[in-house]
Design an enzyme around this catalytic site. Structure first.
Site, mmCIF file in Angstrom:
data_model
loop_
_atom_site.group_PDB
_atom_site.id
_atom_site.type_symbol
_atom_site.label_atom_id
_atom_site.label_comp_id
_atom_site.label_asym_id
_atom_site.label_seq_id
_atom_site.Cartn_x
_atom_site.Cartn_y
_atom_site.Cartn_z
ATOM 1 N N LYS A 1 -9.656 2.594 -16.358
ATOM 2 C CA LYS A 1 -10.260 1.298 -16.069
ATOM 3 C C LYS A 1 -10.575 0.527 -17.351
ATOM 4 O O LYS A 1 -10.478 -0.715 -17.386
ATOM 5 C CB LYS A 1 -11.517 1.478 -15.224
ATOM 6 C CG LYS A 1 -11.231 1.918 -13.782
ATOM 7 C CD LYS A 1 -10.365 0.917 -13.039
ATOM 8 C CE LYS A 1 -10.288 1.225 -11.546
ATOM 9 N NZ LYS A 1 -9.460 0.239 -10.814
ATOM 10 N N ALA B 1 -19.122 -0.285 -4.375
ATOM 11 C CA ALA B 1 -18.787 -0.984 -3.131
ATOM 12 C C ALA B 1 -18.526 0.071 -2.065
ATOM 13 O O ALA B 1 -17.618 0.891 -2.198
ATOM 14 C CB ALA B 1 -17.567 -1.874 -3.325
ATOM 15 N N ASP C 1 0.857 -1.184 0.000
ATOM 16 C CA ASP C 1 0.000 0.000 0.000
ATOM 17 C C ASP C 1 0.894 1.236 0.000
ATOM 18 O O ASP C 1 1.994 1.212 0.571
ATOM 19 C CB ASP C 1 -0.923 0.025 1.217
ATOM 20 C CG ASP C 1 -2.105 0.965 1.034
ATOM 21 O OD1 ASP C 1 -3.207 0.460 0.739
ATOM 22 O OD2 ASP C 1 -1.917 2.182 1.168
ATOM 23 N N ASP D 1 4.246 2.130 -3.605
ATOM 24 C CA ASP D 1 3.630 3.067 -4.528
ATOM 25 C C ASP D 1 3.776 2.461 -5.917
ATOM 26 O O ASP D 1 4.891 2.301 -6.421
ATOM 27 C CB ASP D 1 4.344 4.413 -4.439
ATOM 28 C CG ASP D 1 3.785 5.456 -5.402
ATOM 29 O OD1 ASP D 1 2.990 5.088 -6.302
ATOM 30 O OD2 ASP D 1 4.166 6.628 -5.275
ATOM 31 N N VAL D 2 2.659 2.090 -6.535
ATOM 32 C CA VAL D 2 2.737 1.370 -7.811
ATOM 33 C C VAL D 2 3.217 2.239 -8.963
ATOM 34 O O VAL D 2 3.438 1.744 -10.065
ATOM 35 C CB VAL D 2 1.383 0.722 -8.171
ATOM 36 C CG1 VAL D 2 0.996 -0.334 -7.141
ATOM 37 C CG2 VAL D 2 0.286 1.770 -8.349
ATOM 38 N N ASN E 1 -5.076 -4.170 -7.094
ATOM 39 C CA ASN E 1 -6.210 -3.401 -6.597
ATOM 40 C C ASN E 1 -5.950 -1.895 -6.587
ATOM 41 O O ASN E 1 -6.886 -1.106 -6.489
ATOM 42 C CB ASN E 1 -6.544 -3.872 -5.172
ATOM 43 C CG ASN E 1 -7.653 -3.081 -4.538
ATOM 44 O OD1 ASN E 1 -8.789 -3.105 -4.989
ATOM 45 N ND2 ASN E 1 -7.321 -2.343 -3.485
ATOM 46 N N TYR F 1 -10.570 8.448 -15.040
ATOM 47 C CA TYR F 1 -10.724 7.186 -14.333
ATOM 48 C C TYR F 1 -11.341 6.118 -15.237
ATOM 49 O O TYR F 1 -10.889 4.965 -15.260
ATOM 50 C CB TYR F 1 -11.601 7.411 -13.100
ATOM 51 C CG TYR F 1 -11.738 6.213 -12.196
ATOM 52 C CD1 TYR F 1 -10.659 5.777 -11.426
ATOM 53 C CD2 TYR F 1 -12.942 5.534 -12.078
ATOM 54 C CE1 TYR F 1 -10.785 4.686 -10.577
ATOM 55 C CE2 TYR F 1 -13.083 4.442 -11.231
ATOM 56 C CZ TYR F 1 -11.998 4.027 -10.483
ATOM 57 O OH TYR F 1 -12.129 2.949 -9.635
#
Length: 261
Positions: free
Chosen positions: A173, A202, A48, A76-77, A103, A169
């Site tokens: 995606k 969600a 994370d 950090d991706v 995720n 976004y």
């Protein structure tokens, strides 16, 4: 509004397997997936971008499920070195890698005419390119080890459906969906499966903070069950995709669940 079903107990569907889960600290889908994987018998490596929350998550889960089954590190991706370090941790501590759940993602709201290059680039870098970085690293390790692993990406119904203020976004995606399909073709000859979930709504505390009650009510009205999903309900689908029950499924994006998707 409808009510969610009872929480499903674990059935050891992932027993003995090692999973890396990104953006797994906190109360969202990543955190729910980490807990569900442990309940299903997996060992997990939590990544994370928030170092403090990562440490707290690892400590909490390790106390409940055992220090031999839970480890983690800040990741950090958008930083290739941190991605490699996270996956190296899984190799070093658990001797290999069986499952990856990508995720990590970043949202935001901005009309296209007002959106800056920086806003666009940041969302794309975290949400799409971050998924690419982790998928690339995972495939390299899985191919080298000969493990018939599984990668599950977190997409969104916005990859299919238009929503004002979400161009960056939604584009990211939709890219995750395309990346999933292409990666699955390349990975298939090695026995590696790549699929994605596509959640609609969600509910978790952060979403409630950044979304107006009016928009939440509108989005909820679109849901097939007349309610938002609990994060663990999305995690259940991720468990299915990671388990042997989906052994002949690859390159797919499963909607969870919007009747207008």
């Amino acid at each position: 509004m409808g009510t969610p079903p009872p929480y499903e107990p674990g059935h050891q569907l992932l027993a003995g397997r090692t999973a890396v889960i990104t953006a797994a600290a906190g109360a969202g889908i990543g955190g729910a997936t980490a807990r569900r994987f442990l309940e299903e018998g997996a060992r997990i490596v939590v990544g994370d971008a928030h170092a403090r929350r990562t440490a707290e998550t690892v400590e909490t889960l390790a106390e409940e499920f055992g220090t031999d089954r839970v480890t983690g590190a800040p990741c950090d991706v958008t930083a290739e070195d941190q991605v490699r370090a996270l996956f190296a941790l899984a190799e070093r501590v658990h001797g290999g890698l069986d499952i990856v759940v990508n995720n990590a993602g970043l949202g935001g709201t901005a009309e296209l005419t007002e959106m800056t290059d920086e806003q666009w680039a940041k969302v794309i870098d975290v949400t799409l390119t971050g998924t690419f970085r982790c998928t690339r690293t995972a495939l390299r390790l899985m191919k080298a080890s000969g493990r018939k692993g599984v990668i599950v990406n977190n997409a969104s119904v916005l990859g299919w459906r238009a929503q004002a203020g979400q161009a960056h976004y939604a584009a990211a995606k939709a890219g995750v969906m395309a990346l999933t399909r292409c990666a699955s073709v390349e990975a298939a000859e090695h026995g590696i499966r790549v699929n994605a979930v596509s959640p609609s709504l969600a509910m978790h505390p952060h979403l409630a903070k950044v979304t107006s009650p009016g928009l939440l009510a509108e989005l909820t009205s679109r849901e097939a069950f007349g309610r938002y999903a609990e994060p663990w309900e999305v995690a259940n689908v991720i468990v299915f995709l990671a388990s042997g029950y989906s052994s002949y499924l690859t390159g797919e994006v499963l909607s969870v669940s919007d009747r207008h998707a």
